[in-house]
Write a protein that holds these residues in place. Sequence first.
Motif, PDB file in Angstrom:
ATOM      1  N   TYR A 112      22.743  41.901  26.840  1.00  0.00           N
ATOM      2  CA  TYR A 112      23.084  42.068  25.423  1.00  0.00           C
ATOM      3  C   TYR A 112      24.584  41.864  25.175  1.00  0.00           C
ATOM      4  O   TYR A 112      25.203  42.587  24.404  1.00  0.00           O
ATOM      5  N   ILE A 113      25.145  40.852  25.856  1.00  0.00           N
ATOM      6  CA  ILE A 113      26.577  40.540  25.746  1.00  0.00           C
ATOM      7  C   ILE A 113      26.732  39.068  25.374  1.00  0.00           C
ATOM      8  O   ILE A 113      26.116  38.201  25.994  1.00  0.00           O
ATOM      9  N   CYS A 114      27.581  38.783  24.384  1.00  0.00           N
ATOM     10  CA  CYS A 114      27.890  37.401  24.038  1.00  0.00           C
ATOM     11  C   CYS A 114      28.587  36.751  25.225  1.00  0.00           C
ATOM     12  O   CYS A 114      29.595  37.264  25.722  1.00  0.00           O
ATOM     13  N   LYS A 115      28.069  35.636  25.699  1.00  0.00           N
ATOM     14  CA  LYS A 115      28.615  34.967  26.870  1.00  0.00           C
ATOM     15  C   LYS A 115      29.921  34.236  26.584  1.00  0.00           C
ATOM     16  O   LYS A 115      30.597  33.825  27.513  1.00  0.00           O
ATOM     17  N   ASP A 116      30.311  34.102  25.313  1.00  0.00           N
ATOM     18  CA  ASP A 116      31.590  33.456  25.002  1.00  0.00           C
ATOM     19  C   ASP A 116      32.713  34.480  24.803  1.00  0.00           C
ATOM     20  O   ASP A 116      33.765  34.354  25.398  1.00  0.00           O
ATOM     21  N   CYS A 117      32.491  35.498  23.974  1.00  0.00           N
ATOM     22  CA  CYS A 117      33.579  36.441  23.658  1.00  0.00           C
ATOM     23  C   CYS A 117      33.378  37.832  24.250  1.00  0.00           C
ATOM     24  O   CYS A 117      34.282  38.659  24.218  1.00  0.00           O
ATOM     25  N   GLY A 118      32.184  38.107  24.785  1.00  0.00           N
ATOM     26  CA  GLY A 118      31.914  39.408  25.385  1.00  0.00           C
ATOM     27  C   GLY A 118      31.515  40.498  24.410  1.00  0.00           C
ATOM     28  O   GLY A 118      31.390  41.661  24.788  1.00  0.00           O
ATOM     29  N   TRP A 119      31.279  40.131  23.139  1.00  0.00           N
ATOM     30  CA  TRP A 119      30.927  41.127  22.134  1.00  0.00           C
ATOM     31  C   TRP A 119      29.572  41.751  22.424  1.00  0.00           C
ATOM     32  O   TRP A 119      28.646  41.102  22.879  1.00  0.00           O
ATOM     33  N   VAL A 135      21.074  30.937  26.104  1.00  0.00           N
ATOM     34  CA  VAL A 135      22.147  31.855  26.455  1.00  0.00           C
ATOM     35  C   VAL A 135      22.412  32.752  25.250  1.00  0.00           C
ATOM     36  O   VAL A 135      22.224  32.336  24.108  1.00  0.00           O
ATOM     37  N   THR A 136      22.846  33.978  25.505  1.00  0.00           N
ATOM     38  CA  THR A 136      23.143  34.926  24.443  1.00  0.00           C
ATOM     39  C   THR A 136      24.541  34.682  23.894  1.00  0.00           C
ATOM     40  O   THR A 136      25.512  34.633  24.645  1.00  0.00           O
ATOM     41  N   LEU A 137      24.621  34.515  22.570  1.00  0.00           N
ATOM     42  CA  LEU A 137      25.900  34.398  21.869  1.00  0.00           C
ATOM     43  C   LEU A 137      25.861  35.282  20.635  1.00  0.00           C
ATOM     44  O   LEU A 137      24.799  35.486  20.044  1.00  0.00           O
ATOM     45  N   CYS A 138      27.028  35.782  20.225  1.00  0.00           N
ATOM     46  CA  CYS A 138      27.080  36.451  18.927  1.00  0.00           C
ATOM     47  C   CYS A 138      27.019  35.355  17.862  1.00  0.00           C
ATOM     48  O   CYS A 138      27.289  34.182  18.142  1.00  0.00           O
ATOM     49  N   ASN A 139      26.648  35.706  16.645  1.00  0.00           N
ATOM     50  CA  ASN A 139      26.485  34.703  15.599  1.00  0.00           C
ATOM     51  C   ASN A 139      27.791  33.970  15.296  1.00  0.00           C
ATOM     52  O   ASN A 139      27.776  32.795  14.943  1.00  0.00           O
ATOM     53  N   ILE A 140      28.922  34.618  15.485  1.00  0.00           N
ATOM     54  CA  ILE A 140      30.209  33.970  15.228  1.00  0.00           C
ATOM     55  C   ILE A 140      30.478  32.890  16.271  1.00  0.00           C
ATOM     56  O   ILE A 140      30.811  31.748  15.942  1.00  0.00           O
ATOM     57  N   CYS A 141      30.320  33.214  17.549  1.00  0.00           N
ATOM     58  CA  CYS A 141      30.514  32.218  18.615  1.00  0.00           C
ATOM     59  C   CYS A 141      29.461  31.117  18.533  1.00  0.00           C
ATOM     60  O   CYS A 141      29.743  29.955  18.823  1.00  0.00           O
ATOM     61  N   HIS A 142      28.244  31.477  18.125  1.00  0.00           N
ATOM     62  CA  HIS A 142      27.172  30.495  17.972  1.00  0.00           C
ATOM     63  C   HIS A 142      27.578  29.445  16.934  1.00  0.00           C
ATOM     64  O   HIS A 142      27.465  28.239  17.171  1.00  0.00           O
ATOM     65  N   ASP A 143      28.094  29.892  15.793  1.00  0.00           N
ATOM     66  CA  ASP A 143      28.557  28.949  14.768  1.00  0.00           C
ATOM     67  C   ASP A 143      29.705  28.081  15.287  1.00  0.00           C
ATOM     68  O   ASP A 143      29.748  26.884  15.028  1.00  0.00           O
ATOM     69  N   ALA A 153      27.743  40.133   8.658  1.00  0.00           N
ATOM     70  CA  ALA A 153      26.958  40.782   9.714  1.00  0.00           C
ATOM     71  C   ALA A 153      27.271  40.143  11.060  1.00  0.00           C
ATOM     72  O   ALA A 153      27.467  38.941  11.174  1.00  0.00           O
ATOM     73  N   HIS A 154      27.350  40.949  12.082  1.00  0.00           N
ATOM     74  CA  HIS A 154      27.634  40.479  13.438  1.00  0.00           C
ATOM     75  C   HIS A 154      26.427  40.867  14.294  1.00  0.00           C
ATOM     76  O   HIS A 154      26.042  42.032  14.322  1.00  0.00           O
ATOM     77  N   TYR A 155      25.842  39.908  14.965  1.00  0.00           N
ATOM     78  CA  TYR A 155      24.639  40.178  15.748  1.00  0.00           C
ATOM     79  C   TYR A 155      24.528  39.148  16.865  1.00  0.00           C
ATOM     80  O   TYR A 155      25.270  38.168  16.907  1.00  0.00           O
ATOM     81  N   LEU A 156      23.590  39.377  17.772  1.00  0.00           N
ATOM     82  CA  LEU A 156      23.383  38.490  18.916  1.00  0.00           C
ATOM     83  C   LEU A 156      22.232  37.530  18.648  1.00  0.00           C
ATOM     84  O   LEU A 156      21.242  37.887  18.012  1.00  0.00           O
ATOM     85  N   GLU A 157      22.387  36.307  19.160  1.00  0.00           N
ATOM     86  CA  GLU A 157      21.390  35.253  18.994  1.00  0.00           C
ATOM     87  C   GLU A 157      21.190  34.530  20.324  1.00  0.00           C
ATOM     88  O   GLU A 157      22.026  34.625  21.216  1.00  0.00           O
ATOM     89  N   ALA A 158      20.107  33.792  20.424  1.00  0.00           N
ATOM     90  CA  ALA A 158      19.860  32.937  21.585  1.00  0.00           C
ATOM     91  C   ALA A 158      20.262  31.514  21.203  1.00  0.00           C
ATOM     92  O   ALA A 158      19.849  31.002  20.165  1.00  0.00           O
ATOM     93  N   HIS A 159      21.084  30.889  22.039  1.00  0.00           N
ATOM     94  CA  HIS A 159      21.588  29.536  21.793  1.00  0.00           C
ATOM     95  C   HIS A 159      20.997  28.579  22.827  1.00  0.00           C
ATOM     96  O   HIS A 159      20.963  28.887  24.012  1.00  0.00           O
TER      97      HIS A 159
END
Length: 114
Positions: A55-62, A100-108, A77-83
């Motif tokens: 449950y950790i964003c693989k780009d920023c660690g959120w 891979v798990t990313l937060c929505n901000i890193c995903h965008d 809203a800040h949440y986790l997504e599958a990329h």
Amino acid sequence: MTEMGWPIVTHTNGRPDLPVGIYVLEEDRQAPQASEHDRQIPDAVRRAVLVRDHYICKDCGWTHDQWNSSDSRHLEAHYLEAHHITAHADGGSNTESNLVTLCNICHDVRHRKT
């Protein structure tokens, strides 16, 4: 490409003029069953990816534990997504090994780079 059977186009699959995160419905009909080209990730696969990635964003660690409503990153809203590692539009599958798990901000951010 379809989303839950609805034929859609996005920035990465035929409409580069669209902003990232915008989806356009191509037709006003839904396929009776999801096809192999459906970008909808099954819930069980999404959960397995989140668990695998702790449950950790693989780009920023959120993580959800870091949510803070006064942080400027959280104006939306800040949440986790599958990329998809290999983009679904390029034939990438809805499998754990291609997600891979990313937060929505890193995903965008990742999608804006493509």
